[in-house]
Design a protein around this motif. Structure first.
Motif, PDB file in Angstrom:
ATOM      1  N   ILE A  11      -5.099   4.398  -1.238  1.00 15.87           N
ATOM      2  CA  ILE A  11      -4.030   3.592  -0.970  1.00 15.87           C
ATOM      3  C   ILE A  11      -3.483   3.865   0.220  1.00 15.87           C
ATOM      4  O   ILE A  11      -2.995   3.005   1.181  1.00 15.87           O
ATOM      5  N   VAL A  12      -3.461   5.270   0.474  1.00 13.23           N
ATOM      6  CA  VAL A  12      -2.945   5.781   1.843  1.00 13.23           C
ATOM      7  C   VAL A  12      -3.773   5.391   3.149  1.00 13.23           C
ATOM      8  O   VAL A  12      -3.223   4.747   4.035  1.00 13.23           O
ATOM      9  N   GLU A  13      -5.041   5.240   2.673  1.00 13.21           N
ATOM     10  CA  GLU A  13      -5.984   4.913   3.848  1.00 13.21           C
ATOM     11  C   GLU A  13      -5.611   3.492   4.014  1.00 13.21           C
ATOM     12  O   GLU A  13      -5.933   3.062   5.384  1.00 13.21           O
ATOM     13  N   GLU A  14      -5.627   2.535   3.211  1.00 12.64           N
ATOM     14  CA  GLU A  14      -5.466   1.283   3.216  1.00 12.64           C
ATOM     15  C   GLU A  14      -4.023   0.866   4.025  1.00 12.64           C
ATOM     16  O   GLU A  14      -3.944   0.076   4.907  1.00 12.64           O
TER      17      GLU A  14
ATOM     18  N   SER B 159       0.748  -1.242  -0.116  1.00 16.24           N
ATOM     19  CA  SER B 159       0.001   0.063  -0.109  1.00 16.24           C
ATOM     20  C   SER B 159       0.801   1.161   0.065  1.00 16.24           C
ATOM     21  O   SER B 159       0.160   2.316  -0.067  1.00 16.24           O
ATOM     22  N   LYS B 160       2.174   0.991   0.198  1.00 17.05           N
ATOM     23  CA  LYS B 160       2.907   2.307   0.184  1.00 17.05           C
ATOM     24  C   LYS B 160       3.218   2.807  -1.172  1.00 17.05           C
ATOM     25  O   LYS B 160       3.117   2.517  -2.211  1.00 17.05           O
ATOM     26  N   LEU B 161       3.116   4.356  -0.907  1.00 16.85           N
ATOM     27  CA  LEU B 161       3.097   5.292  -2.097  1.00 16.85           C
ATOM     28  C   LEU B 161       4.616   5.334  -2.594  1.00 16.85           C
ATOM     29  O   LEU B 161       5.636   5.638  -1.847  1.00 16.85           O
ATOM     30  N   THR B 162       4.687   5.197  -4.058  1.00 16.02           N
ATOM     31  CA  THR B 162       6.257   5.614  -4.479  1.00 16.02           C
ATOM     32  C   THR B 162       6.306   7.164  -4.417  1.00 16.02           C
ATOM     33  O   THR B 162       5.252   8.031  -3.973  1.00 16.02           O
ATOM     34  N   TYR B 163       7.510   7.502  -4.599  1.00 18.34           N
ATOM     35  CA  TYR B 163       7.946   9.025  -4.297  1.00 18.34           C
ATOM     36  C   TYR B 163       7.263   9.873  -5.231  1.00 18.34           C
ATOM     37  O   TYR B 163       6.639  11.249  -4.924  1.00 18.34           O
ATOM     38  N   ALA B 164       6.882   9.517  -6.696  1.00 16.25           N
ATOM     39  CA  ALA B 164       6.150  10.105  -7.608  1.00 16.25           C
ATOM     40  C   ALA B 164       4.810  10.407  -7.046  1.00 16.25           C
ATOM     41  O   ALA B 164       4.201  11.375  -7.266  1.00 16.25           O
ATOM     42  N   GLN B 165       4.231   9.271  -6.726  1.00  9.80           N
ATOM     43  CA  GLN B 165       2.974   9.350  -6.158  1.00  9.80           C
ATOM     44  C   GLN B 165       2.598  10.176  -4.986  1.00  9.80           C
ATOM     45  O   GLN B 165       1.576  10.788  -5.070  1.00  9.80           O
ATOM     46  N   GLU B 166       3.498  10.284  -4.070  1.00 12.93           N
ATOM     47  CA  GLU B 166       3.346  11.094  -2.907  1.00 12.93           C
ATOM     48  C   GLU B 166       3.165  12.411  -3.336  1.00 12.93           C
ATOM     49  O   GLU B 166       2.704  13.364  -2.845  1.00 12.93           O
ATOM     50  N   LEU B 167       4.293  12.851  -4.256  1.00 16.43           N
ATOM     51  CA  LEU B 167       4.516  14.092  -4.755  1.00 16.43           C
ATOM     52  C   LEU B 167       3.106  14.606  -5.564  1.00 16.43           C
ATOM     53  O   LEU B 167       2.380  15.691  -5.260  1.00 16.43           O
ATOM     54  N   ALA B 168       2.652  13.550  -6.256  1.00 16.47           N
ATOM     55  CA  ALA B 168       1.209  13.987  -7.118  1.00 16.47           C
ATOM     56  C   ALA B 168       0.128  14.213  -6.033  1.00 16.47           C
ATOM     57  O   ALA B 168      -0.672  14.999  -6.195  1.00 16.47           O
ATOM     58  N   ARG B 169       0.170  13.295  -4.944  1.00 19.18           N
ATOM     59  CA  ARG B 169      -1.006  13.473  -3.842  1.00 19.18           C
ATOM     60  C   ARG B 169      -0.964  14.699  -3.257  1.00 19.18           C
ATOM     61  O   ARG B 169      -2.063  15.087  -3.014  1.00 19.18           O
TER      62      ARG B 169
END
Length: 610
Positions: free
Chosen positions: A603-606, A532-542
């Protein structure tokens, strides 16, 4: 016929109201321990029939019989508290002359419905007033209970309590109610008041629809043998009911599929797949509430509640009176702000609130003018022109009523007209706060049918268990202690899941070993967290998407204002086409951003719940 000698009956009763026959030669026979419901359309005369049994209305003709020494108690649909200071005064006033000094009966009855006998009548809520009226009706322990809509304004817990009380009641019970679950649980016979005549079924309400469909089919066959004039007057009122019920079977199957999808969304976060209908649609994310709380003084209404509502969801809100259902509704729709947490609403929301207080109706206007308030014979229904009379017929009104004043309508008919007016408004998000009060069963069928086909999102507060079971895709249950939990499915599904979670909780606590000095702390689960952990790019996008969406929303609003200029198309057609293309592109970009943001949040909530 009832299985034993009647203790109360009316035979060959005829009543004319307003120059027209309300019913003719009707018959009701009530025996000891009777469990009878009276059903029929609003305006058919059900309440009047109950008043004749209670000797509050005298028919034009017919025979009335009450066994000597038999006592009757009648629950009015609208109890009158005027002239009383306290609830005890109100209940004592309902005792018969031989019990008037036994004031303890009033205190016991009020205690059973959890009301203080010293409470003043001018401070009652709708639910408290209904419970007080029930206490007055039950206090004298009559031989026959006549109950007109006893579940109105009651929460589900109180309705279920009342069911059990009435099941064990030693006397006879005659009830009018729109609450299918209540009627199925309680009744053993049905009196159907239809087109001025009564028919009796010696089975409970659970068998009524199959039986009534058979009767309607036979009537329809007989009707085809009559002349066309009579057919035009009556055919729609019967075959329409049968057709709706047949269609409802298909809708129930579709509802089960929607609930499975909703459960899948809740279980496998990040897999939302909803199809958009044609016309103006909201964004896929309608409401996202995160860790919201609300208190008034020392009382906590809601604490740390999160929910995501997507386009097309039909969400029910249930719980005891005073638990905070209307407060939650206000929080989710932005009417009030949470003390903590955040609520985000999606884009392009056109909200319609269903007004069941009928405040939108003018008694001096006709039904026609109420709907076509701009004149003419057409009304726009969800963007499509409809003839006024055709639309009225869909709400079970006769063509002759179109030019009648609103003041001539019964309470149920007024509700139907309110429904017709409210549901004609263009919207993609319906808010319904207790919409089923005072509606008859056929109108509930109609409302359920319309909401089942409604392409937008529905947020519904209701105490009607059967209505929720037939309609909603998920249910939010408020326990009254500040907690709220969303369950997949209708009310019955929610109660099964709630009971299971309560049973499982003690077992989990019991099985958990107590730590000792020699016991190492349990290892944190890593596999699910990694998934469930976000990638670095996903975290920036979020983090950047909320600003991106806000910017797009502003650009869309500016483009819309510019395109609203009626002279733009004729004066600058090329510029108009360019702006239209930009608007379409920005709207698509916003929807894609919303989808991505929603997936990342899931994904973060999961990960947080792992």
């Amino acid at each position: 016929m009832p299985p034993s000698k009647p203790i109360l009956s009316i035979q060959n009763a005829t009543l004319t109201f307003g120059g027209r026959p309300l019913f003719k030669d009707v018959e009701i026979l009530i025996s000891k321990r009777e469990r009878l419901c009276i059903v029929g359309r609003n305006g058919a005369g059900k309440s009047t029939l109950l008043k004749i049994l209670a000797r509050e209305v005298k028919p034009d003709d017919g025979q009335y019989f009450l066994q000597p020494g038999c006592r009757i108690s009648y629950l009015h649909q609208e109890p009158d508290f005027s002239g009383f200071e306290t609830l005890k005064d109100f209940v004592v006033d309902g005792l018969p002359s031989d019990q008037v000094h036994e004031t303890y009966r009033a205190e016991i009855a009020l205690e059973n419905v959890k009301l203080d006998p010293a409470k003043t009548v001018d401070s009652l809520s709708g639910g408290e007033g209904r419970r007080a009226a029930l206490a007055r009706t039950l206090a004298s322990e009559p031989d026959v209970l006549l109950l007109d809509e006893p579940t109105n304004h009651l929460d589900v817990d109180t309705i279920e309590w009342l069911e059990e009380e009435l099941k064990a009641y030693p006397g006879a019970i005659v009830v009018i109610s729109h609450d299918r679950a209540f009627l199925k649980s309680l009744t053993k016979a049905v009196c159907w008041l239809d087109r001025g005549k009564t028919r009796r079924l010696e089975k409970g309400f659970g068998d009524f629809e199959v039986w009534s469909n058979t009767v309607l089919e036979k009537d329809a066959e007989d009707q085809r043998k009559l002349d066309k004039l009579i057919a035009e007057e009556t055919r729609w009122s019967r075959e329409g009911i049968t057709a709706r019920r047949a269609r409802n079977e298909g809708r129930i199957r579709r509802l089960h599929k929607l609930r499975a999808e909703r459960a899948d969304q809740m279980d496998r976060v990040g897999s939302v797949k909803l199809e958009a209908d044609a016309g103006r649609t909201s964004g896929k994310m309608v409401i996202e509430a995160k860790s919201i709380s609300k208190s008034y003084g020392e009382r906590t209404i809601l604490k740390d509640f999160s929910v995501k509502i997507a386009r097309g969801d039909r969400v029910g809100i249930v719980g005891p009176n005073g638990a905070g259902k209307s407060t939650l509704l206000s929080l989710l729709t932005g009417a009030i702000e949470p003390d903590t947490g955040s609520v985000r609403q999606g884009t392009n929301l056109d909200i319609t609130f269903l007004d069941q207080k009928r405040s939108s109706l003018n008694d001096n206007m006709t039904l026609w003018d109420t709907l076509a308030d701009s004149g003419g014979d057409q009304i726009m229904v969800q963007g499509t022109p409809r003839h006024v009379v055709t639309y009225l017929k869909e709400f079970l009104f006769d063509e002759k009523q179109a030019r009648s004043p609103v003041s001539m309508l019964s309470g149920g008919e007024r509700n139907r007209l309110t429904l017709a007016k409210s549901l004609a408004l263009p919207s993609n998000f319906l808010i319904l706060d207790e919409p089923t009060n005072d509606l008859d069963i056929e109108t509930l069928d109609l409302l359920q049918e319309m909401l089942s086909e409604y392409p937008g999102t529905v947020l519904l507060v209701s105490h009607d268990r059967d209505f929720l079971d037939r309609l909603v895709t998920s249910t939010i249950f408020l326990a009254g202690d500040g907690t709220a939990v969303e369950y997949a499915g209708g009310y019955s599904d929610a109660m099964v899941q709630r009971a299971k979670s309560q049973q499982d909780q003690p077992a989990k606590i019991k099985e958990k070993p107590k730590p000792t000095a020699s016991t190492p702390p349990p290892a944190k689960p890593k596999s699910s967290l990694k998934k469930s952990k976000l990638t670095y790019a996903q975290e920036l996008a979020r983090k950047s998407l909320p600003d991106t969406m806000a910017k797009l929303e502003q650009e869309i609003e500016n483009l819309g204002k510019e395109l609203a200029d009626p002279s733009l198309f004729t004066k600058k057609p090329d510029h108009f086409a360019k702006l239209s293309a930009q608007l379409t592109s920005k709207q698509s970009e916003l929807e894609e951003s919303e989808e991505l943001w929603l997936e990342l949040e899931m994904i973060v909530e999961e990960a947080e719940n792992a």
